[in-house]
Write an enzyme that holds these catalytic residues in place. Structure first.
Site, PDB file in Angstrom:
ATOM      1  N   HIS A 106       0.825  -1.220   0.000  1.00 19.51           N
ATOM      2  CA  HIS A 106       0.000   0.000   0.000  1.00 19.51           C
ATOM      3  C   HIS A 106       0.857   1.267   0.000  1.00 19.51           C
ATOM      4  O   HIS A 106       0.346   2.346  -0.258  1.00 19.51           O
ATOM      5  CB  HIS A 106      -0.932   0.002   1.218  1.00 19.51           C
ATOM      6  N   ASP A 132       3.633   9.552  -0.749  1.00 25.38           N
ATOM      7  CA  ASP A 132       2.480   8.773  -0.315  1.00 25.38           C
ATOM      8  C   ASP A 132       2.242   7.654  -1.318  1.00 25.38           C
ATOM      9  O   ASP A 132       2.392   7.873  -2.529  1.00 25.38           O
ATOM     10  CB  ASP A 132       1.232   9.690  -0.283  1.00 25.38           C
TER      11      ASP A 132
END
Ligand code: F6P
Length: 528
Positions: A171, A384
């Site tokens: 992720h 991110d």
């Protein structure tokens, strides 16, 4: 594409339920929220399956297992806890996962603490997960492991004799070779990842970084293919490596954002803060989110464009996270100091407040009300994996009259770059300028951009993400998977424009780093 209906075993660090003590030996277990849970629960319900994870509290109270078994009976799939001791929580969760992998994979190597005890515990805890997986699965189940806490699980399962089909999705970002090579256990970790049958990344950039690391650390690996899924062959093993940008449940968010209660609260915010545009930041308290840089940019905007004072306010919501880790606590102090400084400099008693700072967890209604009320969202992480706040904001913007300012270092930039204003979060003046542009943007442009953003998020929702991952796990021929037609982000297009497409892999020239890595591979084999 239909996939054989094998049972699904989902494995993640945390269970999809939030567990807390409610008295001496009583437990409260409430469903967790978020895209991952809402996307996987229907699949688990359909195929039958199990979710394995840590309940999030250090305990070996057997009573909790009974409570979880009762919850399982009502939720349509089994919940199997992996219990961690306080030492394991410290060395595995706070240590290797969040003081080594988290900062390193977010390009913040200076925050890493490469304590060998962390690595030993990481391996031991991954082994513990593997034991629970073995005890609760069959070889023809599909085991889908999530995220950076569990990169060693396949290696432990194979060592225990498992032949199950194993998928892994990361992720968070995957770092460049220069950074990954700093990890003293980089060889062991890359070998461990190659024990999965399918490895998924958020973006092409992450996958390219991974492929470069494999090339340097596992000589002789052959890569083949183009498009969303490549094939790597090393020795007898063939591994699929793909990009699967995660998303949100667009329809559910849009529906909830339209509820009268959300509209009422959004209007209330505008009534409380009249005659100005609302700028919104919503982040977990994390140093990767770039909150201090964003506050600096807002201060710069107020200095350089004084006519915007009193016509704009920043609402910064900070959700507590990983509070036991020192760097997180330090960050909270830094943010609060900066907010105090900006308000102290620009605020006048009884008048305009430049920064409204909210520290705490929000319920869904409040969060959606902030999204709906905000004229401009500032999503400016330093790095991110994806950033779902950006996508949630688009899904909630049902009036289609708002602007997204997005960091080019968020994975979401690859999909949203055409509708968002992209910024470099380190560039204080550049971010201030983007806020000014958003402030003065015409209504037509705002609407055109937001419509485009919403179209993209609606089409590429979290259910498509699950389907694509499972299709890549089961397709007999990856070349027949639907081709990825998304536009490349700036960072991804830099290598596309050098004449090789996402699937092609440039051979690594021999460098001192490459030679050193090969030496480390020999040393690691001797030590293993
Ligand atoms: O983005 C990575 C992630 O692990 C998410 O899955 C999770 O919601 C968030 O970070 C916070 O993680 P935790 O509280 O489990 O450390």
């Amino acid at each position: 594409m239909s996939t054989p209906s094998r049972r699904l075993v989902v494995v993640s660090n945390r269970l999809p339920y939030i567990v807390s003590r409610n008295g001496e030996d009583r437990w409260q277990v409430v469903p967790g929220s978020g895209g991952l849970v809402s996307a996987l629960v229907p699949v688990l319900g359909q195929r039958g399956g199990t979710w394995i994870g840590w309940p999030g509290v250090a305990t070996d109270d057997e009573h909790l297992d009974h409570v979880l078994a009762d919850v399982s009976a009502g939720c349509g799939y089994a919940l199997k806890p992996v219990h961690l001791t306080p030492d394991e929580v410290h060395n595995f969760y706070q240590g290797f996962s969040n003081a080594v992998v988290w900062p390193l994979f977010h390009d913040l190597q200076s925050l890493c603490n490469f304590d060998p005890e962390y690595w030993r515990t990481y391996r031991a805890v991954n082994r513990k997960f593997a034991v629970t997986i073995r005890a609760n699965s069959e070889d023809d189940d599909f085991i889908w492991v999530h995220d950076y806490h569990l990169m060693n699980v396949a290696s432990e399962l194979r060592a225990a004799g498992s032949h199950a089909r194993l998928g892994f999705f990361l992720h968070i970002p995957f770092p460049s070779l220069d950074l990954f090579a700093k990890l003293p256990w980089c060889v062991q970790l890359i070998d461990a990842l190659l024990q999965f049958n399918l490895i998924g990344f958020q973006t092409l950039r992450d996958r390219r970084n991974f492929v470069q690391c494999v090339r340097a650390l596992v000589p002789g690996t052959e890569f083949e293919g183009k498009g969303p899924v490549l094939t790597a062959t090393t020795g007898e093993r063939t591994i699929r490596i793909g990009t699967f940008p995660i998303s949100v449940d667009f329809t559910a968010i849009e529906r909830q954002a339209a509820l009268p209660e959300v509209a009422r609260r959004a209007n209330e915010l505008h009534r409380l803060l009249p005659g100005r545009k609302l700028l919104l930041g919503v982040d977990r308290l994390d140093y990767t989110k770039g909150i201090p840089n964003r506050l600096d940019a807002f201060a710069d905007l107020l200095h350089r464009f004084p006519h915007l004072r009193e016509r704009i306010s920043l609402i910064q919501v900070v959700v507590p996270s990983r509070v036991e880790i020192r760097d997180y606590d330090d960050l909270k102090n830094t943010i609060e100091r900066l907010v105090g400084r900006i308000n102290g400099e620009f605020m006048r008693p009884g008048g305009w407040v430049p920064v409204w700072y909210v520290y705490g967890s929000l319920n869904t209604t409040d969060l959606l009300a902030y999204y709906r009320a905000a004229d401009i969202a500032l999503v400016t992480p330093l790095r991110d994996g994806m950033n779902l706040v950006a996508k949630e904001y688009c899904a909630s913007s049902i009036e289609e009259d708002s602007v997204l300012i997005l960091s080019e270092f968020a994975g979401a930039a690859a999909q949203l770059r055409r509708g968002a204003l992209l910024v470099n979060p380190y560039d204080v003046e550049g971010v201030a300028e983007a806020i000014r542009v958003a402030f003065t943007m015409s209504e037509d442009e705002r609407r055109a951009r937001m419509r485009r953003l919403r179209r993209s998020v609606r089409r590429n929702d979290v259910f498509l993400w699950v389907d694509n991952f499972l299709a890549a796990a089961f397709a007999s021929d990856v070349d027949r998977l639907p081709k990825d037609t998304r536009p490349l982000s700036i960072l991804e297009s830099d290598y596309a424009s050098h004449g090789f497409v996402s699937g092609d892999v440039e051979p690594e020239p021999a460098t001192p780093l490459a030679e050193g890595l090969i030496a480390r591979r020999h040393a690691a084999n001797l030590l293993n």
